[in-house]
Write a protein that holds these residues in place. Structure first.
Motif, short mmCIF file in Angstrom:
data_model
loop_
_atom_site.label_atom_id
_atom_site.label_comp_id
_atom_site.label_asym_id
_atom_site.label_seq_id
_atom_site.Cartn_x
_atom_site.Cartn_y
_atom_site.Cartn_z
N LEU A 156 0.33 -0.72 24.42
CA LEU A 156 -0.99 -0.83 23.82
C LEU A 156 -1.99 -1.38 24.83
N SER A 157 -1.57 -2.39 25.58
CA SER A 157 -2.46 -2.98 26.58
C SER A 157 -2.92 -1.96 27.61
N SER A 158 -2.00 -1.10 28.05
CA SER A 158 -2.33 -0.12 29.08
C SER A 158 -3.28 0.96 28.58
N GLN A 159 -3.36 1.14 27.25
CA GLN A 159 -4.21 2.19 26.69
C GLN A 159 -5.59 1.70 26.27
N TRP A 160 -5.80 0.38 26.29
CA TRP A 160 -7.03 -0.14 25.73
C TRP A 160 -8.29 0.37 26.43
N SER A 161 -8.33 0.37 27.74
CA SER A 161 -9.56 0.77 28.43
C SER A 161 -9.93 2.21 28.09
N GLN A 162 -8.94 3.11 28.02
CA GLN A 162 -9.22 4.49 27.62
C GLN A 162 -9.68 4.58 26.17
N LEU A 163 -9.01 3.82 25.31
CA LEU A 163 -9.37 3.83 23.89
C LEU A 163 -10.79 3.31 23.69
N GLU A 164 -11.15 2.26 24.40
CA GLU A 164 -12.49 1.70 24.27
C GLU A 164 -13.55 2.71 24.67
N ARG A 165 -13.33 3.41 25.77
CA ARG A 165 -14.30 4.42 26.22
C ARG A 165 -14.39 5.57 25.23
N ARG A 166 -13.24 6.00 24.72
CA ARG A 166 -13.22 7.11 23.78
C ARG A 166 -13.90 6.72 22.46
N ALA A 167 -13.65 5.49 21.98
CA ALA A 167 -14.30 5.02 20.76
C ALA A 167 -15.81 4.95 20.95
N ASP A 168 -16.23 4.47 22.09
CA ASP A 168 -17.66 4.39 22.38
C ASP A 168 -18.29 5.79 22.34
N ASP A 169 -17.59 6.77 22.87
CA ASP A 169 -18.10 8.14 22.88
C ASP A 169 -18.14 8.73 21.46
N LEU A 170 -17.06 8.51 20.69
CA LEU A 170 -17.00 9.06 19.33
C LEU A 170 -18.04 8.45 18.40
N LEU A 171 -18.43 7.21 18.67
CA LEU A 171 -19.33 6.51 17.77
C LEU A 171 -20.81 6.64 18.16
#
Length: 307
Positions: free
Chosen positions: A179-194
């Motif tokens: 989960l820790s390794s995926q956070w930076s990608q998830l944060e960027r993707r969430a920012d884009d989706l929102l």
């Protein structure tokens, strides 16, 4: 406990029935008791949530009577007792309508303020709308507090106060490296989706509306156990397909008043992810970990068409 209730309500007679039901001076009340680490926060957060929903005069909910401490570290929320009846598809459709009305109240207040400022509004509206995302007190979706720090936009509030807050909690508690390794990608993707939500204004939401947190009384839907916030109303749908969901009748009633917005099919995975992360933090890995990581993979590598 009866003595504490008698003192808290200045009552003469307190009779305990069952499962939180008491009769106080011949009036039925329901009492939720909590002695967890954050007991006072949990009771205060639920009380303020119920009061906020009640004040909208939309969907029915229990009326708060009092929050009090019965013994050191044990806090209690007293509400009116509501007798429940069997639910039907028609009740679910009406629940959808009333939740859409709840979600519409604050945007309507803000619109009236704008019209009033421009001189286009005729009449008088004493209530003011909330322009920020967050809530007046912390709440808890479960027994772990939620960060309701006020934010000016939904994207910031959801990523910082919902998504990151739960990811950080899981990493701290369970040390999950994947989960820790995926956070930076998830944060960027969430920012884009929102980004498409930047024009959305806050709506008061229940916050934990799953199939077990509603009922029917005298043909009227009733909601309870809220953890409210001023959020994008779409966020309410994040938990509604967990644990059985509400199905087509609820959606039909809701969409009549608030139709789905463009991009909903993509954002719904983010909101479903939050609740799976929340359950992972509460109950440990296993199924919730697997579902959360699967959802993250779907978000980062979408294999469905956006609407």
């Amino acid at each position: 406990m009866e003595d504490s209730i008698r003192e808290a309500l200045d009552a003469r007679s307190v009779v305990r029935k069952h499962n939180g039901l008491y009769v106080v001076d011949r009036k039925k009340v329901f009492i939720k008791t909590n002695s967890s680490e954050h007991a006072r926060l949990l009771c205060d957060g639920e009380a303020r949530s119920l009061e906020a929903i009640h004040d909208t005069n939309t969907v029915k909910c229990p009326k708060v009577i009092k929050v009090f401490e019965s013994s050191k570290g044990t806090w209690n929320l007293i509400c009116d007792y509501i007798d429940m009846e069997d639910e039907s598809a028609a009740h679910k459709e009406k629940l959808g309508e009333e939740m859409a009305k709840l979600h519409s109240i604050n945007p309507s207040l803000l619109k009236r303020e704008q019209e009033k400022a421009s001189g286009d509004f005729i009449g008088e509206e004493k209530r003011e709308g909330e322009r920020r995302f967050g809530f007046v007190v912390p709440t808890s979706c479960g027994v772990i507090p939620q960060n309701n720090e006020w934010c000016d936009d939904w994207r910031t509030f959801f990523i910082r106060c919902r998504l990151k807050d739960r990811v950080d909690g899981i990493i701290q508690k369970y040390g999950d490296h994947e989960l820790s390794s995926q956070w930076s990608q998830l944060e960027r993707r969430a920012d884009d989706l929102l980004r498409e939500t930047d024009s959305v204004v806050p709506s008061l939401i229940h916050g934990d509306l799953w199939a077990g947190n509603w009922g029917v009384s005298k043909e009227n839907p009733v909601v309870f156990d809220p953890c409210s916030s001023y959020s994008d109303p779409e966020f309410e749908g994040g938990i509604q397909n967990m644990f059985g969901g509400f199905g087509a009748p609820y959606t039909r009633g809701y969409d009549r008043i608030l139709p789905p917005r463009r991009g909903w099919n993509d954002r719904r995975f983010l909101y479903l992810l939050y609740h799976n992360l929340n359950h992972w933090l509460h109950f440990g890995g296993g199924g919730y970990r697997a579902t959360s990581l699967s959802l993250i993979n779907s978000i980062l590598h979408p294999d469905i068409d956006s609407d």
